[in-house]
Scaffold this active site. Structure first.
Site, PDB file in Angstrom:
ATOM      1  CE1 TYR A 155      -2.778   2.744   0.550  1.00 21.43           C
ATOM      2  CE2 TYR A 155      -3.578   2.173   2.962  1.00 21.43           C
ATOM      3  CZ  TYR A 155      -3.500   3.339   1.370  1.00 21.43           C
ATOM      4  OH  TYR A 155      -4.469   3.714   2.561  1.00 21.43           O
ATOM      5  CE  LYS A 176      -4.462   3.314  -3.192  1.00 20.80           C
ATOM      6  NZ  LYS A 176      -4.133   4.572  -2.234  1.00 20.80           N
TER       7      LYS A 176
END
Lengths: 332, 332, 332, 332
Positions: free
Chosen positions: D150, D178
């Protein structure tokens, strides 16, 4: 010197941002007449003979900050004379104020520059309105001079939002931008309604050209003064790839240049690069052996040994790659 | 104009940083000769008659960034002539380069300035060595000119560590610093071995004087041009408190001035203040009614309505307080 | 464990922020029950016997981030038992959310903690309203627990403006603040209407006490676990100086502690310190030889050799100074 | 629940990052069991029926920060049950420490999650080594769980240099990221040797897919919960364009979604967005009318009126576009 005012379509291909050659002793705090005018003329001519499409000067690495106004005028005069109108020449006229920039912009136009690579006054971080007004004020006062927005968020402490590009795109003289990164490139192309040619650095040209093959047709390079064939070849391979759809050779060139550039990025990343920017660029150029950029002027004379070595390796690597392109072995 | 070079002991009391008065139309991008020389002379004389101990000029709020070199010289000439040597006068000579700063510093000395309030070249964020070398280069080239280090971390992108103060304290010409905050004041006094007088802003003078009553004997004020009696009174009350140990009157004055200053701080804090610094200061000065600072020069001409109103209230409040001091009602 | 809720007047003197002692192997990613409870009890008792006035825990250096909730409860239980109500004990209950902090705060109160040293949830940078609401929500849900605002702008990405202090001062449970720097101390004391005791770090206590001798009567220290006599002595010398007006001995102590602390500040300044904060503090504590803090828990296990050495020198120097205080040679 | 461990090739197409549906009153500081499990199940099923390729959860907008561990487990259980293995499901397990993240990651795997969307512990800004060690520690302890890095530089205060991607690419469980922006996408693809699928946001998917058509085959979207057809259509149009070379329809979709997203970006840019991130996303989702995200949990409950309206317009605009896609009028 009555050249036409440039327009969007004049901005294409491989543009080089060149250092301002410095004579020995230029890093003395009392030095005068520090520009090596012979090397200036020789470099400009050699770049054009090598096939570059345009030349920019007097930005950060061109030592806009640390050259005297007399020196800048001597440099521009020598460069314009050497260019003989064969390619567009932009002279940076960034200063601390709107009025001084107008004065300098008018003067370099008289000397024959086609445009200015122009950053924002940097004493206070500008607002959106201050930034747009600045470019509009200069354009109004210098209607025949093309403006390249020198978009460096770190140096000029401005983040260039989409609204900025939308508004400066309404100024006819603003025809291109010296651009960093491609993270917001499509956003900004949309915001400007395709009235501004955004020039990414050579490392980003491959990505930009793939994203926007019809519009992203120009880029800038500082490393090119270590061997311009690397960027003229990149330009040509990208152009071919647009037609054939085969991007492999363009990618190989782009990756090779990026790897060479990575060598001169300090371990501390962009924040550290920003401190030593001028010295790193000049050390790289000198190590490339293609031109003599001379020493960095004060106060940017410091370059720690580790960073110097990185810059030198980077310049040497670039020079090797340019040689491989020249002798046809790069793609062999 | 053959005044002696200042030393540490010449830096004491209430110093005012004054705006450069602008004539109507000074915010036009093509304006010339924008300095109101009559108002310059009048303000300098009035400050001295009001009892201030020194004057600084041509920093951020003095529009060092946006005045032409011709205008700066005219301003310095007029100010020096009006001062008639009664108090020290410092003229800012911050530029983008070591060499240009040396040239300007020599020139203002010839015009009669005692010193320079000098910030770092700001195109690239300097390293410790670049910063120290800069001050040393200027001092070496201008041996008779006192240097006030203009220490603004935000504008000059340098954080002024203890090592900086230790090193510049070795330069004889560096005798004071225009200082922000008092969070590291004792650290820096120690680092400099008490060779540099650190001038906090008037809001911080109370705290500084309590912490270091023997050494912290001077401060600067920008608000003082809304009514200098507020700062001369602060100076005198602090001096009395040093003797008596009763700091109540000094604290009351300090808090009142701080409350007036808080009115012109934008809701976004210092980051927002930094964008509108010049305009805010000039609006405050104009609202104070004590001097006419005129409009802010480009590109710093924008001031949103809410911020303008805050600055005006701040100037008016300061003027009221100064009037209360003058007529003896402040402590009543 | 039905102690009264603390009030402003309970916050005075020398407060120690202690590490959470770690057993060998605590830096293993799969370790459990890592708290050395014996060393916890021993340290708490020894601090109190040495005369400190209060203990805070479970902040950054107390590894609030990397201890499990079970471990925190075991630690608080052991510490409270060892303290036996002799001095106030605060247990940090900073988490990522309002609700979890409320749950933890209620639990540590049941375990006997007098208060919480409480930072803001840090996933998103909070607004002024979010920050104030957070403290109000916790206070409303835990009415008997004193709150020390853990004001660390870097960790919690909040700049603690005057308006924040004005608003949290209205919350009865907010009685003190673990404060960094003294640059805005007078501003914040004014804003809070003297309802919050701001505790500067020991290095800043001298300056704070001189500026506000009547109100600034408490401070915090992390280095104290290298030898608490340095801070109890500082407390006592400052108290004497308030009466006599002779601050020389207090200054000498303060400067000596500051010089010891400077040894563990990395060359990159506070930004670099923030990365290695936990490891630096634990290395310093371990080198001091007064307590055994054990290893830093993951992910903060890295400490480059140069920084480790600095921290060790700092702890050793602090221990030497404490010994000089103990044996009466410091002022000799 | 004995699903195989995912690999790079399982990461393709349109991934949705969904909010965690909140029951009425979830913004109360004392609320418990705030997850709307029915809406969770309904949303997961509806996303899959609409054709999305994967679901991520419990990141910033999924309120990883402010949900209790019990609530997270209930949410993951409900989501996994609803998904019935039809598409991969990732549950965020970001915490403040390596050890707690390992515990949570193991638990969500037992509940049936295929992977974790995992950010760095954020109390101290991590170094390169701390960051790499963190992902390696988690992977070693949870060998069957796929890891999506992330990568949010602002939230986790880490700039994800090329060296980071080169090193985490050596960890088999790290299969995707991400990702924000595409400015360094080619650099990071090179650095990771194509072992990590970088998922740009839907606004950047067009650009990424053009730059790297063979490798950039997946993206994430938060807006998709206002109408998932916009992103499944984008996925399909990009896939077609890869074959035909005609990118016009993909561009039109991409630009329309970007224009809808721009409506919920605050005037202060990303810095302001970061403060109100959770509230903005939930307001947008609620205004879209496709799912009920409920209120934002504390302390992120504040959303100024102007920002709320922007978010609502954005959600409504997205919903209109999705309707046009559904009924076939978008390209008409």
């Amino acid at each position: 010197m009555s050249r036409n005012t440039l327009s969007l379509d004049d901005i294409r291909g491989a543009w080089v941002i060149m250092p301002t050659p410095a004579r020995e002793g230029a890093d003395d705090p009392l030095a005068r007449d520090t520009v090596d005018l012979d090397e200036t003329a020789r470099t400009v001519d050699a770049l054009i003979q090598a096939g570059v499409d345009g030349i920019m000067s007097l930005g950060t690495l061109g030592e806009c900050a640390t050259l005297s106004w007399d020196e800048k005028q001597a440099f521009v005069g020598a460069a314009v004379e050497a260019a003989r109108g064969r390619v567009p020449f932009f002279a940076g006229t960034t200063t601390l104020s709107t009025r001084e920039t107008i004065e300098h912009t008018r003067a370099v136009r008289k000397l024959g520059a086609d445009g200015t690579m122009l950053g924002l006054p940097m004493w206070c971080p500008p607002t959106l309105r201050m930034a747009v007004d600045f470019y509009r004020d200069v354009a109004n006062a210098c209607p025949e001079t093309a403006i390249c927005v020198y978009a460096n968020a770190e140096a000029f402490r401005f983040d260039y939002p989409a609204a900025f590009w939308a508004q400066v795109a309404e100024i006819p003289q603003v025809i291109c931008a010296k651009y960093l990164g491609i993270g917001t490139l499509l956003r900004d192309i949309n915001a400007s309604k395709r009235r501004i040619r955004f020039l990414p650095v050579n490392n980003d040209y491959y990505g930009a050209a793939r994203m926007e093959p019809d519009f992203c047709t120009a880029f800038w390079s500082g490393g090119a003064v270590c061997g311009p064939e690397l960027v003229t070849s990149l330009r040509d391979e990208v152009a071919k790839a647009r037609g054939t759809g085969d991007w492999q050779r363009a990618r190989k060139l782009s990756d090779a240049a990026a790897a060479a550039s990575a060598l001169f990025m300090p371990p501390g990343g962009f924040a550290e690069f920003a401190r030593y920017n001028v010295g790193l660029e000049k050390a790289r150029a000198n190590a490339g052996g293609w031109m003599n950029a001379g020493p960095a002027r004060r106060p940017y004379h410091e370059l720690p040994t580790g960073l110097l070595e990185g810059a030198q390796k980077s310049g040497q690597r670039w020079a090797e790659l340019a040689q491989q392109v020249r002798d046809g072995t790069f793609f062999a």
